[in-house]
Design a protein around this motif. Structure first.
Motif, mmCIF file in Angstrom:
data_model
loop_
_atom_site.group_PDB
_atom_site.id
_atom_site.type_symbol
_atom_site.label_atom_id
_atom_site.label_comp_id
_atom_site.label_asym_id
_atom_site.label_seq_id
_atom_site.Cartn_x
_atom_site.Cartn_y
_atom_site.Cartn_z
ATOM 1 N N TYR A 1 47.341 28.561 41.508
ATOM 2 C CA TYR A 1 46.297 28.401 40.489
ATOM 3 C C TYR A 1 44.899 28.636 41.065
ATOM 4 N N PRO A 2 44.532 28.037 42.202
ATOM 5 C CA PRO A 2 43.226 28.350 42.795
ATOM 6 C C PRO A 2 43.064 29.837 43.115
ATOM 7 N N ALA A 3 44.157 30.471 43.542
ATOM 8 C CA ALA A 3 44.088 31.904 43.827
ATOM 9 C C ALA A 3 43.778 32.694 42.559
ATOM 10 N N LEU A 4 44.375 32.296 41.447
ATOM 11 C CA LEU A 4 44.116 32.973 40.176
ATOM 12 C C LEU A 4 42.674 32.767 39.722
ATOM 13 N N VAL A 5 42.138 31.581 39.986
ATOM 14 C CA VAL A 5 40.736 31.309 39.652
ATOM 15 C C VAL A 5 39.817 32.222 40.452
ATOM 16 N N LEU A 6 40.101 32.373 41.743
ATOM 17 C CA LEU A 6 39.272 33.233 42.587
ATOM 18 C C LEU A 6 39.383 34.695 42.169
ATOM 19 N N LEU A 7 40.590 35.179 41.951
ATOM 20 C CA LEU A 7 40.774 36.579 41.562
ATOM 21 C C LEU A 7 40.047 36.899 40.260
ATOM 22 N N ALA A 8 40.105 35.975 39.318
ATOM 23 C CA ALA A 8 39.496 36.218 38.007
ATOM 24 C C ALA A 8 37.977 36.101 38.021
ATOM 25 N N SER A 9 37.425 35.612 39.126
ATOM 26 C CA SER A 9 35.972 35.408 39.187
ATOM 27 C C SER A 9 35.209 36.663 39.574
ATOM 28 N N ARG B 1 54.245 28.632 31.766
ATOM 29 C CA ARG B 1 53.123 27.729 31.489
ATOM 30 C C ARG B 1 51.872 28.138 32.263
ATOM 31 N N LEU B 2 52.075 28.587 33.492
ATOM 32 C CA LEU B 2 50.939 28.980 34.316
ATOM 33 C C LEU B 2 50.231 30.202 33.737
ATOM 34 N N VAL B 3 50.984 31.139 33.231
ATOM 35 C CA VAL B 3 50.392 32.336 32.626
ATOM 36 C C VAL B 3 49.503 31.959 31.438
ATOM 37 N N LYS B 4 49.908 30.958 30.680
ATOM 38 C CA LYS B 4 49.154 30.559 29.488
ATOM 39 C C LYS B 4 47.811 29.920 29.824
ATOM 40 N N ILE B 5 47.736 29.200 30.936
ATOM 41 C CA ILE B 5 46.507 28.462 31.242
ATOM 42 C C ILE B 5 45.623 29.156 32.278
ATOM 43 N N ALA B 6 46.143 30.165 32.955
ATOM 44 C CA ALA B 6 45.385 30.817 34.025
ATOM 45 C C ALA B 6 44.264 31.686 33.460
ATOM 46 N N PRO B 7 43.137 31.785 34.170
ATOM 47 C CA PRO B 7 42.059 32.688 33.736
ATOM 48 C C PRO B 7 42.512 34.137 33.828
ATOM 49 N N LYS B 8 42.064 34.936 32.897
ATOM 50 C CA LYS B 8 42.488 36.333 32.846
ATOM 51 C C LYS B 8 41.630 37.197 33.773
ATOM 52 N N PRO B 9 42.227 38.228 34.373
ATOM 53 C CA PRO B 9 41.487 39.089 35.307
ATOM 54 C C PRO B 9 40.446 39.945 34.605
ATOM 55 N N ARG B 10 39.402 40.296 35.349
ATOM 56 C CA ARG B 10 38.359 41.164 34.811
ATOM 57 C C ARG B 10 38.805 42.625 34.789
ATOM 58 N N LYS B 11 39.741 42.957 35.688
ATOM 59 C CA LYS B 11 40.254 44.321 35.722
ATOM 60 C C LYS B 11 41.663 44.294 36.302
ATOM 61 N N ARG B 12 42.357 45.417 36.223
ATOM 62 C CA ARG B 12 43.706 45.516 36.784
ATOM 63 C C ARG B 12 43.594 45.749 38.292
ATOM 64 N N MET B 13 43.453 44.674 39.027
ATOM 65 C CA MET B 13 43.275 44.733 40.467
ATOM 66 C C MET B 13 44.633 44.812 41.169
ATOM 67 N N ARG B 14 44.705 45.628 42.214
ATOM 68 C CA ARG B 14 45.939 45.671 43.009
ATOM 69 C C ARG B 14 45.891 44.543 44.034
ATOM 70 N N VAL B 15 46.896 43.675 43.987
ATOM 71 C CA VAL B 15 46.933 42.480 44.829
ATOM 72 C C VAL B 15 48.207 42.478 45.660
ATOM 73 N N LEU B 16 48.059 42.315 46.968
ATOM 74 C CA LEU B 16 49.221 42.142 47.838
ATOM 75 C C LEU B 16 49.451 40.651 48.021
ATOM 76 N N VAL B 17 50.673 40.212 47.785
ATOM 77 C CA VAL B 17 50.990 38.795 47.888
ATOM 78 C C VAL B 17 52.034 38.577 48.976
ATOM 79 N N ASP B 18 51.671 37.761 49.973
ATOM 80 C CA ASP B 18 52.539 37.406 51.097
ATOM 81 C C ASP B 18 53.038 35.986 50.856
ATOM 82 N N CYS B 19 54.323 35.859 50.547
ATOM 83 C CA CYS B 19 54.878 34.566 50.129
ATOM 84 C C CYS B 19 55.587 33.807 51.243
#
Length: 476
Positions: free
Chosen positions: A362-370, A182-200
């Protein structure tokens, strides 16, 4: 039973406010016997015992009602499965139709509670606290429960309700897949294929964030992503000092952007090749990214929010309304003020279009896509000057907070400077020279926090000396 959370029974010690404050919220309400600023929380071994969890489950089941649909989930703490078993059994014996999502993030549980039509949801987590702690948070289809509902559950804990005549059911669903798709469907799409390191933080985000990011087209580097809270290579709170290893890994792997979550992924922080962003940068960056497409420019902050947030947002015509600390208070203010979003220094973000609860991915996806140049975000923020500030933490047992705060409040009244008091959440004094200080007890840890901000370092140090002296005297 005395829980880790500071009791709601403490109320503001000073009713003698010297003047109003335009962003002041209502006076702080007393905290409850079990509930604090973010649900029930305590040491898993001695406080969240099976017996107590069963009482809490009976209370929640009676509150939601027999035959009501209730979903549950947990983070990756070792005590989670045990608490889940006691919780599920208690809810079912109250007649609830229980669905277990397994290991899932707190925002994931809240989101699915609404999207899948559940009447209520219960999350087993202690968020950013160490693995030996755990907790229980409640929600309904509208998001985090209001204080009145928490108080109703609390009364039922102390006066156990009768068991339902008909026992409910228990089933298990893959919550990660339900949420991620569901999150993939509503999240903003990236402007480019950015390499992202995620620390969970070895939390449930490890099962969700990399999966969602890859589905959206990001090149993902997983770091600290073993879903076992005891295996995290850092404290679970994603503060800048805790992210040194993640920053090193980002540089070594050639990643451009870094995202770090807390223990249940309802807090998020960011970093790049130049290091970890501080709280001001995190808050301002997410706000700017999210407000780009909105006409509504009202942002909810807290009494902890520094003036930098106001200065950055003023450039786009946005204003900040301050409320009490805690994601619950931010959610309530977002609703009451019809705000575009809410932010907290600790890394909580409330975006009403996503849900009335604290989110992180979700906020992280908004920032990345901006942006297509993540490092430029921080450079843009650097154009806005900042005041000097500091924050200190003083250890204070929960049972001593009431007396200590009463003493501190009385002493602060005698400080010179003609400060304007706001006691909505602790004591905050704003002075004519734009400096301010604040003293407030943590709602999730046995500490008292001190905050200072001023245009000059000399003024900050002056406030520090005065308040630290008072606080240390209060703490003996």
């Amino acid at each position: 039973m005395v829980f880790m959370l500071w009791s709601r029974r403490w109320q503001s010690c000073s009713a003698r406010s010297r003047g109003g404050w335009q962003n002041a919220s209502e006076p702080v309400k007393p905290m409850g016997k079990y509930f604090g600023t973010s649900g029930i929380r305590g040491l898993a071994s001695s406080q969240l015992t099976d017996a107590f969890v069963r009482k809490a489950a009976d209370a929640a089941g009676a509150f939601y009602g027999a035959e009501k649909k209730v979903c549950i989930a947990r983070d990756t703490r070792p005590s989670g499965q045990r608490i889940r078993d006691a919780l599920a059994q208690g809810l079912a014996e109250q007649g609830c139709e229980v669905t277990d999502f397994g290991v899932l993030t707190t925002p994931g549980l809240y989101y699915l509670t609404r999207e899948l039509g559940f009447d209520g949801g219960v999350m087993i987590t202690a968020s950013h606290n160490p693995p030996e702690y755990n907790g229980i948070k409640f929600c309904d289809a509208n998001g985090a429960l209001p204080e009145a509902d928490e108080e109703a559950i609390e009364k039922l804990i102390d006066k156990p309700p009768a068991r339902a005549k008909t026992k409910g059911t228990l089933r298990e669903i893959d919550g990660v897949t339900e949420y991620a798709e569901r999150l993939v469907k509503i999240a903003p799409k990236p402007r480019k294929r950015m390499r992202v390191l995620v620390d969970c933080a070895a939390g449930p985000a490890a099962l969700v964030a990399p999966r969602v990011l890859r589905k959206l087209g990001y090149d993902v580097v997983e770091f600290n992503c073993v879903p076992d809270a005891t295996k995290s290579n850092r404290p679970l709170e994603p503060k800048a000092p805790n992210l040194k290893l993640a920053v090193e890994a980002l540089r070594e792997t050639g990643a451009e952007a870094g995202i770090a979550f807390d223990g249940d992924a309802d807090r998020v922080a960011f970093f790049d090749r130049n290091g970890a962003w501080d709280d001001d940068e995190n808050n301002a960056a997410v706000c700017l990214a999210n407000l780009k497409s909105k006409k509504n420019r009202l942002v909810i902050g807290t009494v902890e929010s520094r003036s930098y947030l106001d200065a950055v947002l003023a450039k786009i015509g946005a204003t900040v309304y301050r409320t009490k600390v805690g994601d619950g208070a931010i959610v309530r203010a977002c609703r009451e003020k019809n705000a575009a979003m809410g932010v907290e220094e600790s890394g909580h973000y409330v975006m009403p279009e996503f849900g009335f609860f604290s989110a992180a991915l979700y906020p992280a996806l908004v920032l990345l896509a901006s942006t297509d140049d993540f490092s430029s975000v921080r450079k843009t923020l650097a154009e806005t000057p900042r005041n000097h500030s500091s924050k200190k933490r003083l250890a204070c047992p929960n049972e001593k907070k009431q007396k200590a705060m009463a003493f501190i409040g009385k002493k602060l009244e005698s400080l010179e400077g003609n400060g304007v008091l706001n006691d909505a959440d602790g004591f905050r004094y704003d002075y004519p020279d734009s400096s301010w200080l604040m003293v407030r007890p943590s709602g999730t840890e046995p500490i008292i926090k001190l905050y200072f901000e001023a245009r000059t370092l000399v003024r900050v140090q002056e406030l520090e000396r005065a308040v630290e002296s008072i606080a240390k005297e209060a703490l003996g």
